[in-house]
Write an enzyme that holds these catalytic residues in place. Structure first.
Site, PDB file in Angstrom:
ATOM      1  N   HIS A  54     -46.024 -52.598  33.737  1.00 26.58           N
ATOM      2  CA  HIS A  54     -45.850 -53.805  34.532  1.00 26.58           C
ATOM      3  C   HIS A  54     -46.731 -54.901  33.937  1.00 26.58           C
ATOM      4  CE1 HIS A  54     -44.515 -51.671  38.512  1.00 26.58           C
ATOM      5  NE2 HIS A  54     -43.875 -51.195  37.442  1.00 26.58           N
ATOM      6  N   GLU A  56     -48.865 -56.852  35.245  1.00 28.76           N
ATOM      7  CA  GLU A  56     -50.257 -56.790  35.703  1.00 28.76           C
ATOM      8  C   GLU A  56     -51.046 -55.732  34.935  1.00 28.76           C
ATOM      9  OE1 GLU A  56     -47.806 -57.057  39.622  1.00 28.76           O
ATOM     10  OE2 GLU A  56     -47.467 -56.482  37.542  1.00 28.76           O
ATOM     11  N   CYS A  84     -47.053 -54.363  43.167  1.00 31.72           N
ATOM     12  CA  CYS A  84     -46.702 -53.104  43.816  1.00 31.72           C
ATOM     13  C   CYS A  84     -47.993 -52.339  44.121  1.00 31.72           C
ATOM     14  CB  CYS A  84     -45.785 -52.282  42.915  1.00 31.72           C
ATOM     15  SG  CYS A  84     -46.602 -51.642  41.427  1.00 31.72           S
ATOM     16  N   CYS A  87     -50.029 -51.394  40.961  1.00 36.17           N
ATOM     17  CA  CYS A  87     -50.749 -52.530  40.372  1.00 36.17           C
ATOM     18  C   CYS A  87     -51.884 -52.997  41.280  1.00 36.17           C
ATOM     19  CB  CYS A  87     -49.781 -53.663  40.074  1.00 36.17           C
ATOM     20  SG  CYS A  87     -48.638 -53.269  38.729  1.00 36.17           S
TER      21      CYS A  87
END
Length: 151
Positions: A54, A56, A84, A87
């Site tokens: 992701h 992040e 999410c 993260c």
């Protein structure tokens, strides 16, 4: 607010680049304590065959490598979509000072929705959270991306 929107513009550019690669359009930018950009990235899960790639996570990894530390106190993270749970947990573990995000994610979010990671007593760190920055642009990117995929 100028700095906030400028940095979110960089995250939005990363999200657009992710969409162009066929990735879910999420972008992130990490600023150091001095306000300078340390890292920026868009999602790369499909490209890397990695469910943890992701935006992040990618900027946190780059930031930690640059700082030569697993913690990033004083750093600010800008993300186009509410992180999410995975993260959000990584953000807490890295001790990010402030999280700024655009669009909410009622389905998979982990900050204001779902797991609400930072509200748990087990959370070792709770960053300052600012939401809704460039929300309309971030939502439009996501809406258009998924609309185009559905045909």
């Amino acid at each position: 607010m100028a700095g906030i929107t400028t940095h979110m513009d960089i995250a939005l550019d990363e999200a657009r680049a992710a969409a162009a690669r066929g990735e879910v359009p999420v972008g992130a930018v990490l600023l150091g304590p001095d306000g300078q950009v340390v890292a920026q990235a868009g999602n790369r899960c499909r490209e890397r065959h990695d469910p943890t790639a992701h935006a992040e996570i990618l900027v946190l990894r780059a930031g930690c490598a640059a700082a030569r530390s697993e913690r990033l106190p004083g750093h600010v993270l800008y993300v186009t979509l509410e992180p999410c749970a995975m993260c959000a947990a990584a953000i807490a573990a890295a001790r990010i000072a402030r999280l700024v995000y655009g669009a909410p994610d009622p389905k998979s979010g982990g900050v204001a929705h779902g797991a609400r990671v930072f509200t748990h007593p087990q959370a070792h760190h709770r960053p300052e959270v600012i939401d809704g920055i460039a929300e309309a642009e971030a939502q439009a990117l996501l809406r258009d991306f998924f609309r185009d995929r559905r045909g």
